[in-house]
Each structure stands twice: as C-alpha cells, then as structure tokens.
Design an enzyme around this catalytic site. Structure first.
Site, mmCIF file in Angstrom:
data_model
loop_
_atom_site.group_PDB
_atom_site.id
_atom_site.type_symbol
_atom_site.label_atom_id
_atom_site.label_comp_id
_atom_site.label_asym_id
_atom_site.label_seq_id
_atom_site.Cartn_x
_atom_site.Cartn_y
_atom_site.Cartn_z
ATOM 1 N N ASP A 89 0.841 -1.199 0.000
ATOM 2 C CA ASP A 89 0.000 0.000 0.000
ATOM 3 C C ASP A 89 0.880 1.255 0.000
ATOM 4 O O ASP A 89 2.076 1.192 0.288
ATOM 5 C CB ASP A 89 -0.956 0.004 1.210
ATOM 6 C CG ASP A 89 -0.232 -0.067 2.554
ATOM 7 O OD1 ASP A 89 0.860 -0.664 2.620
ATOM 8 O OD2 ASP A 89 -0.754 0.478 3.547
ATOM 9 N N GLU A 153 0.207 -1.370 5.705
ATOM 10 C CA GLU A 153 1.275 -0.847 6.562
ATOM 11 C C GLU A 153 1.050 0.617 6.872
ATOM 12 O O GLU A 153 1.413 1.106 7.939
ATOM 13 C CB GLU A 153 2.642 -1.045 5.895
ATOM 14 C CG GLU A 153 3.834 -0.837 6.820
ATOM 15 C CD GLU A 153 4.307 0.612 6.947
ATOM 16 O OE1 GLU A 153 5.074 0.899 7.874
ATOM 17 O OE2 GLU A 153 3.919 1.460 6.119
HETATM 18 ZN ZN LIG Z 1 6.831 2.384 4.103
#
Ligand SMILES: [Zn+2]
Length: 444
Positions: A89, A153
């Site tokens: 992401d 993340e």
């Molecule tokens: Zn990163």
C-alpha cells in the site's frame, strides 16, 4: 562460489524497473479506515513469483486487503530463516501537486516517478527481480528466505503484518531476523561524504488522547473550571517540554561512528557528553540521529466546544508521542506530570519500540554488502523515528533491520520524498539495490 561472482543478470536489471513502474500504476492508496485494495498488486507479485517456481500464498483478513507470503528453501537446513518484507500500500497523493501523475509510473530521463517509488514499491520490485534471477540461474540462498508482501502498513497493519503475525505465524517458522524499508539508501551530508544508514531499531508509538473535564456554563459568567482552558494549558506544557537526552545503544553507536568520520575527538560513553554540541558539530549528518536522542510528544488535534457563548464541560486533544527503546516508563510519568490533575490521558494507540543489535553477524553482513558495491560509502546504524511492519513481526521473535539499499545522486533529498510530492527513484539506484540485495540475500 560461481554465483557470488555472477551477480544478477541483465534481465533482473530490466525487470526491477518494469516492476517498480507497473506496481506504481496499480493504485493501492491507503486512505485509512480500511479504505484500500491491495489485491491487484498482490496478484501481480504472486503471478511473477509463481512463474519463477516460487509458490505464493495469498492471505486476506478483509476482502481485497491481500498479503502474499512465499518461502524459498535454503541450502543449509540448520540455518535460521530470514524474513524479507515489503508493504504494497501507499499513502494518498494529489495529482495537482505533482510534476508527473503520481500513478503513471513514468520512467523519464533514467528516473522512475510515482507514489511508492520510494515507499516502498522500489524494494518490493528489487526483491522480486532478485529472486526471479535466482530461479533462472539455479541459485539457492544459504538460509530459508520468507518473502512477505503486506497490506495495510500505512494504517493500522490490522489487515497486513498484524494479521499475519496473529493468524499465520506458522508461515514464518524459523525466522529470527528480517529486513525491510527505511535504511541503506545513500545520504550525502556534505560533498564527498556518502553515508548508508542501516536501521537497527524503531522508536515506539504512543498516541495519546487527553480529556479535560470542567464545569459547563454560560460564556459570560466567571468559570474557574473551564475545560478548554485546562486542556490548552496541558497541551501548551506538552508542546513546550524539552525531553532529556537518552542515548540508546544504537544511537550511541551512530554518534561514535559519525564523530570518528568527522574527526571529532569525543567519547560517546562519557556521562557528561554534550549531545547537543555534538549534533551541532555534525551539521547535516545530525539529521540521522537528532529525532532519536529523546522521547517526543507533539500535540496534533484539538476538539472542544460547539458555540462561542457556551463553555463546554469537556475538551479533548490528541498527542503524537514516540518513545525510545527503554523510554516508555519515563514517557508515562512525564505525561502524568505535564497533564496535571485536571486532565486525564490514555493511550489512543500504542506500539512497541525496537532495538536490533549492531554488533551482530547480520549487521556485519549488511554492512559488507553495501561497502562491497560502494567502497567509498560509510555504513552507520540508526534508529527510525517512527515505525514499520517490523513492529508486528517482532511479536514472532523476528529482529528487524531497515535495509532497502540504493545509491542515490548527491542532489536528491531522498528522505524528504517519503510520503512527499514527486516521489521518484533513479534507475541506477534500483540497479545498485538489486546487486546489493542479490549478494546479501544469497549469503545471509
Ligand atoms: Zn513504508
């Protein structure tokens, strides 16, 4: 040893550019609150692993939030496994602010542009290119290597590394160490000096919610128990607080190496060491350590009131706090003192701090791999001011290092490109990274 000499093939050097560019074109913007879809990027990676004979496992906690895990068996069954992880992401990007469209993946004048070129589709692509070149060359690494391409993340990690650590620990069996983002990219603090900071730890996350209580009432009356005033006083004290310097093992090691490199005669074990003065003398190189010589707490959000002539009974603030390894208790007692008796505080979100050894065989191998391909570069350990997926994987007993090697031109302020505008990475830097990773991962 033939593989050692051979290095990655030209196909790997071509593929790393293609993969970086094509992964950027797959928009995996993480808006927070669960609004993101990594699946197309995960499938992209999984197809290319499978084509190289590396069997991918796709895992989702939430539909569309896909993670990919794969294991490459090593030649030494007695060796611990190594985790190599990267997130799929990216943070949002506003095309109006960019020179090129952030999701174009355009390659212009030897530079790949787009959201994720830095954080961290570049590393995702480098690792993919390396393991595919091994398949073509018949190379097997010494240790088992577990690859993890994660979702989420850039928000809570609940659909990504957190989910993998909680629910799929068996996939990481035997992993003792890991490498991932935020380290080993070259940094030029002054002409002629090239540093490669390798991350050996992260500060912890301590996001706080402050609540001030008081007596609600009319805005025209005397009120000695005004929640807004109480909150504002606490917030001002927190914002103005100077946290004491506390040197962790990693930061002390960094200061020692930097002082030696700059010819500053100083003993970093001296109890009376003036760290501020040392940071001053280090100039731009101080940027590597200045955020990690102490805890920090920055007020970021305020919520109170609904009408100008009504004193509310409650007011709320949020604080972005960060704690050094070993600094959590001091952080809490300081917050008790700074908030005072009229304001309550609680953890809104909390993550552990990490510290990896810098005198380990692994750190020595990481250092050697970089210096082999840039003999003029100096490796320096550092602690990340914020956090990564390594925090989640640490729950599986995995010690994380920030190692995404890139050799960058001196003029490029790479650090400023993380979550910034005009994220971009030179093709040459990707090629350097592929060579370093190929060398390190084979012999790790
Ligand atoms: Zn990163």
């Amino acid at each position: 040893m033939a593989e050692e000499v051979r290095g990655p093939d030209t196909t790997a050097l071509d593929e790393v550019v293609t993969f970086t560019s094509e992964l950027i074109r797959i928009d995996t913007t993480n808006h927070g609150d669960g609004e993101c879809r990594e699946r197309p990027a995960a499938e992209y990676v999984a197809e290319r692993l499978a084509a190289a004979g590396i069997e991918p496992t796709l895992l989702e906690r939430t539909p569309g939030r896909t993670n990919v895990v794969a294991r490459i068996p090593g030649t030494d069954p007695s060796a611990d496994a190594l985790l190599v992880h990267g997130h799929l992401d990216v943070v949002p990007a506003d095309p109006a602010e960019w020179t090129v469209h952030p999701f174009s993946g355009e390659v212009r004048d030897g530079v790949v542009w787009g959201r994720g070129a830095v954080d961290m589709k570049n590393m995702d692509a480098m690792v993919l290119a390396v393991v595919r070149s091994w398949a073509r060359q018949g190379v097997r690494p010494r240790r088992d290597i577990v690859l993890a391409y994660t979702a989420d993340e850039e928000a809570s990690a609940e659909d990504g590394s957190g989910f993998l650590a909680d629910r799929h620990a068996a996939l990481f069996a035997g992993c003792t160490e890991g490498i991932s983002e935020s380290g080993a990219f070259s940094f030029h603090p002054q002409p002629g000096t090239t540093l490669y900071p390798i991350a050996a730890g992260e500060r912890g996350t301590a996001w706080l919610k402050l609540t001030a209580h008081g007596r609600a009432g009319h805005g025209s009356k005397v009120n000695t128990a005004n929640a807004v005033t109480r909150l504002a006083s606490a917030v001002a004290r927190i914002g103005a607080h100077t946290w004491p310097v506390r040197l962790t093992t990693t930061v002390r090691a960094a200061l020692t190496e930097l002082a030696a490199l700059y010819g500053i005669d100083i003993d970093t074990n001296d109890r009376d060491l003036d760290v501020e003065l040392l940071l001053d003398k280090l100039g731009p190189a101080a940027a590597l350590v200045e955020a990690t010589v102490r805890n920090s707490a920055n007020p970021t959000m305020l919520k109170a009131g609904y009408k100008v002539n009504v004193i509310p009974g409650q007011a709320v603030a949020y604080i972005d706090g960060r704690t050094l390894p070993g600094g959590e208790e001091e952080f809490a007692t300081t917050m008790d003192a700074l908030t005072g008796p009229d304001v309550d505080w609680e953890y809104h979100h909390r993550e552990v701090s990490l510290e990896a050894p810098v005198d380990s065989p692994t750190f020595a191998k990481l250092r050697a791999a970089v210096e082999r391909f840039d003999p003029d570069g100096h490796v320096v350990p550092f602690t990340m001011s914020g956090g990564t997926d390594a925090k989640q994987f640490s729950r599986l007993g995995i010690t994380g290092y920030g190692f995404s090697p890139l050799r960058l031109p001196p003029g490029l302020d790479y650090g400023a490109l993380f979550h910034g505008v005009d994220e971009r990475v030179p093709v040459d830097a990707l090629h350097f990274g592929v060579r370093v990773l190929d060398h390190y991962l084979k012999s790790a």
